[in-house]
Design a protein around this motif. Structure first.
Motif, mmCIF file in Angstrom:
data_model
loop_
_atom_site.group_PDB
_atom_site.id
_atom_site.type_symbol
_atom_site.label_atom_id
_atom_site.label_comp_id
_atom_site.label_asym_id
_atom_site.label_seq_id
_atom_site.Cartn_x
_atom_site.Cartn_y
_atom_site.Cartn_z
ATOM 1 N N VAL A 156 43.922 85.821 77.503
ATOM 2 C CA VAL A 156 44.737 84.736 78.056
ATOM 3 C C VAL A 156 46.168 85.224 78.285
ATOM 4 O O VAL A 156 46.834 85.671 77.353
ATOM 5 N N GLY A 157 46.624 85.177 79.526
ATOM 6 C CA GLY A 157 47.986 85.618 79.827
ATOM 7 C C GLY A 157 48.219 87.079 79.492
ATOM 8 O O GLY A 157 49.286 87.444 79.011
ATOM 9 N N SER A 205 63.550 84.437 78.928
ATOM 10 C CA SER A 205 62.487 84.325 79.927
ATOM 11 C C SER A 205 62.313 82.886 80.401
ATOM 12 O O SER A 205 61.699 82.636 81.436
ATOM 13 N N ALA A 206 62.838 81.945 79.616
ATOM 14 C CA ALA A 206 62.803 80.524 79.998
ATOM 15 C C ALA A 206 64.237 80.003 80.060
ATOM 16 O O ALA A 206 64.587 78.995 79.437
ATOM 17 N N THR A 289 52.559 79.236 86.343
ATOM 18 C CA THR A 289 54.020 79.314 86.233
ATOM 19 C C THR A 289 54.436 80.309 85.155
ATOM 20 O O THR A 289 55.519 80.201 84.590
ATOM 21 N N ASP A 290 53.592 81.273 84.890
ATOM 22 C CA ASP A 290 53.865 82.283 83.864
ATOM 23 C C ASP A 290 54.725 83.396 84.463
ATOM 24 O O ASP A 290 54.272 84.121 85.345
ATOM 25 N N HIS A 319 53.822 80.992 79.961
ATOM 26 C CA HIS A 319 53.121 82.001 79.155
ATOM 27 C C HIS A 319 52.515 81.378 77.899
ATOM 28 O O HIS A 319 51.329 81.583 77.610
ATOM 29 N N PHE A 320 53.295 80.613 77.174
ATOM 30 C CA PHE A 320 52.772 79.969 75.975
ATOM 31 C C PHE A 320 52.065 78.663 76.301
ATOM 32 O O PHE A 320 51.068 78.302 75.666
ATOM 33 N N GLY A 321 52.548 77.949 77.307
ATOM 34 C CA GLY A 321 51.911 76.707 77.705
ATOM 35 C C GLY A 321 50.468 76.910 78.136
ATOM 36 O O GLY A 321 49.614 76.030 77.943
#
Length: 345
Positions: A156-157, A205-206, A289-290, A319-321
């Protein structure tokens, strides 16, 4: 004008965020420690049932990524679907761990966890889920050790083609001229990338989230659930550990600058690993949206893991979402459950 109930909620939330321990204290799923050694604590969540699943975290992220909060816990979802989730927890990293590199995880820590999980289920094969670099570790472990009882892998990701990550393009451009020294000189002195720097990098990153956070809080002081999700993310980032020096050096040299995974072949020390040697079925999930692992960087696994069947899915989320966001149950987790149900070995 606010009614009394709403005003009480606003006041309570403002106090909790400013002076308390937060809007929503973390509620972890009960777990049993089965094995406990440095950087390889193995925990089982819930009772022993069928279909064991090993959760492999990335370095520089807490193992709680898989058990974020009620309603956003992949662990709880797996239990509800009749699976037995396990997690291997690396704990914190210090200067004493500076010599730890990819080899320690690929040839030792992750294989050991897989075998221990399999033993808990009378030698049954194990499904593996890895988020971010946890997916990288899972894929490389499977490629390097085809004898392991791995039934299927969900990554994942997990980026494969690092050229497709715009955020690190300046580092790659500098590295073409100077090599990896500007990236790794400080970490060699420090013995790694300290936790505060990891946390700062993740926040950067955010950046839009961080810049608009005060306004976001002001607009949502009446909405406890929205603030609780925000608060849980902040607590998650505050728990991020650091990278060992050797591991970070290898990330910079092999993955970022040489983009070795994209070639299907990566070398750590004297060990060359071919992604074409992955024999377990693979699911790769990329977030729309990563910015850390864009879809184009993740999807490349379909071209390099040529020795097995590879399925790619996209899902909404950062990324975490992508792993633990409010929509993950209907998207990422649904893809994983469907994949595990259909995967055979």
């Amino acid at each position: 004008m606010l009614d009394s109930a709403t005003l009480n909620t606003v006041t309570r939330n403002a106090w909790s965020l400013s002076f308390g321990s937060g809007v929503d204290e973390a509620e972890r799923t009960p777990a049993t420690v089965l094995h406990d050694e440095p950087h390889r604590q193995l925990r089982r969540y819930g009772p022993v049932a069928d279909r064991p699943v090993l959760l492999v975290p990335p370095l520089a992220a807490p193992a709680s990524c898989y058990d974020h909060r009620p309603g956003q816990s992949l662990v709880a979802h797996l239990i509800a679907n009749g699976r037995t989730p396990y997690v291997v927890d690396y704990g914190t990293m210090s200067y004493a761990d500076r010599a730890l590199g990819f080899e320690h995880w690929i040839d030792d820590i992750v294989p050991d966890a897989i075998l221990r999980v399999s033993e808990q289920h009378d030698g049954s094969p194990v499904d593996v889920i890895g988020w971010s670099l946890g997916g990288t570790l899972s894929l490389l472990t499977c490629a390097a050790h085809p004898e392991l009882p791995i039934r299927a892998i969900a990554a994942v990701g997990t980026p494969i083609d690092y050229r497709r990550i715009p955020a690190i393009a300046p580092l790659r451009a500098i590295g073409k001229i100077t090599g990896d020294r500007p990236l790794t000189a400080a970490t060699r002195i420090l013995g790694g990338l300290p936790a505060p720097l990891v946390q700062l990098t993740y926040r950067a990153s955010a950046l839009q989230r961080e810049l608009t956070k005060p306004w976001f809080i002001a607009r949502n002081l009446h909405d406890t659930e929205t603030l609780a999700r925000m608060d849980a993310i902040d607590q998650f980032m505050a728990e991020m550990p650091g990278y060992p020096g050797r591991f970070f050096d290898q990330v910079c040299r092999q993955l970022i600058l040489r983009n070795a995974l994209n070639t299907g072949r990566v070398r750590f020390g004297s060990h060359t690993i071919e992604l074409a040697d992955i024999s377990a079925p693979v699911l790769a999930v990329g977030g729309t949206t990563d910015v850390i692992a864009p879809i184009a960087a993740v999807e490349r696994i379909t071209s390099v893991a040529t020795g097995t069947t590879v399925r790619f899915e996209s899902a909404p989320g950062s990324h975490f979402g992508l792993l633990a966001g409010p929509e993950a149950r209907e998207t990422t987790w649904a893809h994983i459950e469907e994949f595990f149900q259909s995967a055979t070995r």
